[in-house]
Enzyme design. Structure first.
Site, PDB file in Angstrom:
ATOM      1  CG  HIS A  83      42.480  44.262  45.536  1.00 56.43           C
ATOM      2  ND1 HIS A  83      42.272  43.387  44.496  1.00 56.43           N
ATOM      3  CD2 HIS A  83      41.267  44.629  45.971  1.00 56.43           C
ATOM      4  CE1 HIS A  83      40.961  43.238  44.317  1.00 56.43           C
ATOM      5  NE2 HIS A  83      40.328  43.981  45.204  1.00 56.43           N
ATOM      6  CG  ASP A 162      35.111  37.026  45.337  1.00 55.12           C
ATOM      7  OD1 ASP A 162      34.482  37.517  46.298  1.00 55.12           O
ATOM      8  OD2 ASP A 162      35.584  37.708  44.423  1.00 55.12           O
ATOM      9  NE  ARG A 169      29.537  40.852  49.250  1.00 54.93           N
ATOM     10  CZ  ARG A 169      30.787  41.285  49.095  1.00 54.93           C
ATOM     11  NH1 ARG A 169      31.691  40.523  48.505  1.00 54.93           N
ATOM     12  NH2 ARG A 169      31.143  42.456  49.540  1.00 54.93           N
ATOM     13  CB  SER A 184      35.245  39.609  48.624  1.00 57.81           C
ATOM     14  OG  SER A 184      35.432  39.938  47.287  1.00 57.81           O
ATOM     15  CE  LYS A 188      38.494  39.307  44.818  1.00 64.07           C
ATOM     16  NZ  LYS A 188      37.441  40.158  44.285  1.00 64.07           N
TER      17      LYS A 188
HETATM   18  N1  URA Z   1      36.375  44.456  45.844  1.00 62.17           N
HETATM   19  C1  URA Z   1      36.329  43.105  45.935  1.00 62.17           C
HETATM   20  O1  URA Z   1      37.119  42.395  45.316  1.00 62.17           O
HETATM   21  N2  URA Z   1      35.380  42.550  46.725  1.00 62.17           N
HETATM   22  C2  URA Z   1      34.491  43.272  47.420  1.00 62.17           C
HETATM   23  O2  URA Z   1      33.676  42.695  48.126  1.00 62.17           O
HETATM   24  C3  URA Z   1      34.537  44.688  47.316  1.00 62.17           C
HETATM   25  C4  URA Z   1      35.494  45.254  46.531  1.00 62.17           C
END
Ligand code: URA
Length: 430
Positions: A83, A162, A169, A184, A188
């Site tokens: 990620h 999220d 946000r 966040s 995931k």
């Molecule tokens: N990527 C994400 O998945 N969440 C965030 O808050 C920032 C970057």
């Protein structure tokens, strides 16, 4: 639970209990807590921060807001994931997936769309004619089992908290808070059932984390959340002062990723692809260390097997892997260097905004984007520029858009007398 009271206590710098955080998040997802209270809560967190216990409680509450998938159990293999915290020109997933799959490690990943100045893998993949990003969880698992690789959009049932919080946000200036980003991302990863994850933490003016100190703090918090969930985490802190690779814009980035899996591609991008693949192979069940992982990644890039994996993957999702079929913009304009010298700065954020204004990105979720347009940075930091010779290439829908992008791009470049070189990988935190 009284939402206003929790907001007030957080505003005053008090620590909330896990039960309070859970109740607030569950209430927000159900619709009992309205957006304006959630927005006030997020702003209180932005100013006051979260304690480690609150961050853990928030992450757990977000995971519990939806379904979870145990990919590892369903595939009967250790599953590795990657990620990125969000950057400019970041097409790593599109190249690293085929490399890892070609090395025999299952790669099943849920990716996101771009919002604001950062791009999203799903938008990039959708520039491939016919490519289908909406797979059910069963389809994703089946494709990973049969083809070795699948990349799809996050299903609506996975971490719905999220989805809602991120959108809020984004419009309340509360994205760039370390604990909110950590919760966040890790919610995931935990919900998608990865056994181990490589996190590419972008640092610099084109990233959410502007300083190395902030990026280290984010890495530390994501590590702590991974530890508590029994997930192995490696954070690679990488430079995002300038775009990654040369291409910024959806189809242009897919072409660059394709060139890279074909054994070519820009040096900095290839370096990061090999680095990430080596880390992922070392975390997998192949039983190799990072050095051996690097050798294997280099080998599949050279012998054509990464390209073969890319072809299999794209076809499995209905796409045409021939890069000649990617959409092309009608106007291509070269931007000449105003003076001779070395590129000292190439502002990632300014390049991203230029690409977005050409139509490559969106400001509001759900807006359509133009897959063909974008920018190719022909000269990057440390490279020689010659007056009158092209610095960059603009791919635009019309001349007026190309003209505006040229002005924006010239402002992103700074050319001086001395070459300026900085490493791409700034730190690795295990
Ligand atoms: N990527 C994400 O998945 N969440 C965030 O808050 C920032 C970057």
């Amino acid at each position: 639970m009284h939402a206003a009271e929790l907001i007030e206590r957080k505003r005053n710098g008090e620590e909330l209990s896990a039960a309070e955080v859970r109740a607030f998040i569950a209430g927000y997802v159900r619709g009992d807590v309205p957006d304006y209270q959630a927005a006030a809560f997020l702003m209180a967190v932005w100013f006051r921060g979260l304690t480690p216990a609150e961050t853990f409680a928030l992450t757990a509450a977000m995971v519990a807001s939806g379904e979870t998938v145990d990919l590892a159990a369903r595939l009967g293999r250790r599953v590795v994931d990657k990620h990125s915290t969000g950057g400019v020109g970041d097409k790593i997933t599109i190249a690293v997936g085929p490399v890892v799959a070609a090395c025999g490690v299952p790669f099943g990943k849920m990716s996101g769309r771009g919002l604001g100045h950062t791009g999203g893998t799903l938008d990039k993949l959708e520039s491939i004619p016919g490519f289908r990003v909406e797979l059910t969880t069963d389809e994703l698992v089946e494709q990973v089992r049969e083809v070795g690789i699948a990349v799809a959009g996050q299903t609506a049932d996975l971490v719905p908290a999220d989805k809602k919080l991120y959108a809020l946000r984004d419009v309340t200036a509360t994205i760039d808070q370390v604990s909110l980003i950590a919760a966040s991302i890790m919610s995931k990863k935990i919900a998608a059932g990865a056994s181990a994850v490589v996190l590419d933490v972008k640092v610099g003016e084109g990233a959410f984390m502007r300083t190395l100190a902030d990026a280290r703090e984010l890495a530390r918090e994501m590590h702590a959340l991974g530890d508590q969930a029994g997930m192995e985490v490696v954070c690679v802190l990488t430079d995002m002062d300038q775009p990654l690779g040369r291409a910024v814009g959806n189809a242009l980035e897919v072409r660059e990723a394709w060139e890279t899996v074909s054994g070519r591609g820009p040096g900095d991008f290839r370096e990061l692809v090999v680095d990430a693949a080596a880390q992922l192979l070392a975390l997998s069940d192949l039983g190799v260390d990072e050095e051996e992982g690097r050798l294997r990644a280099e080998r599949v890039l050279e012998d054509g097997s990464a390209l073969a994996a890319y072809d299999r993957w794209v076809r499995a999702q209905g796409g045409d892997p021939d890069p000649g079929r990617l959409p092309l913009a009608p106007v291509v304009r070269l931007v000449p260097a105003p003076v001779t010298g070395y590129v000292r700065r190439l502002g990632a954020r300014e390049v991203a905004v230029a690409a977005m204004e050409l139509g490559a990105g969106r400001e509001v979720a759900g807006e359509p984007i133009d897959h063909a347009v974008g920018v190719v940075c022909l000269r990057k930091r440390g490279e020689k520029a010659t007056a009158g010779e092209p610095l960059a290439e603009i791919h635009a829908r019309d001349e007026a858009a190309a003209e505006a992008a040229e002005v924006a791009l010239l402002a992103a470049y700074e050319i001086g007398d001395e070459p300026e070189r900085r490493p791409l990988v700034l730190d690795v935190i295990r």
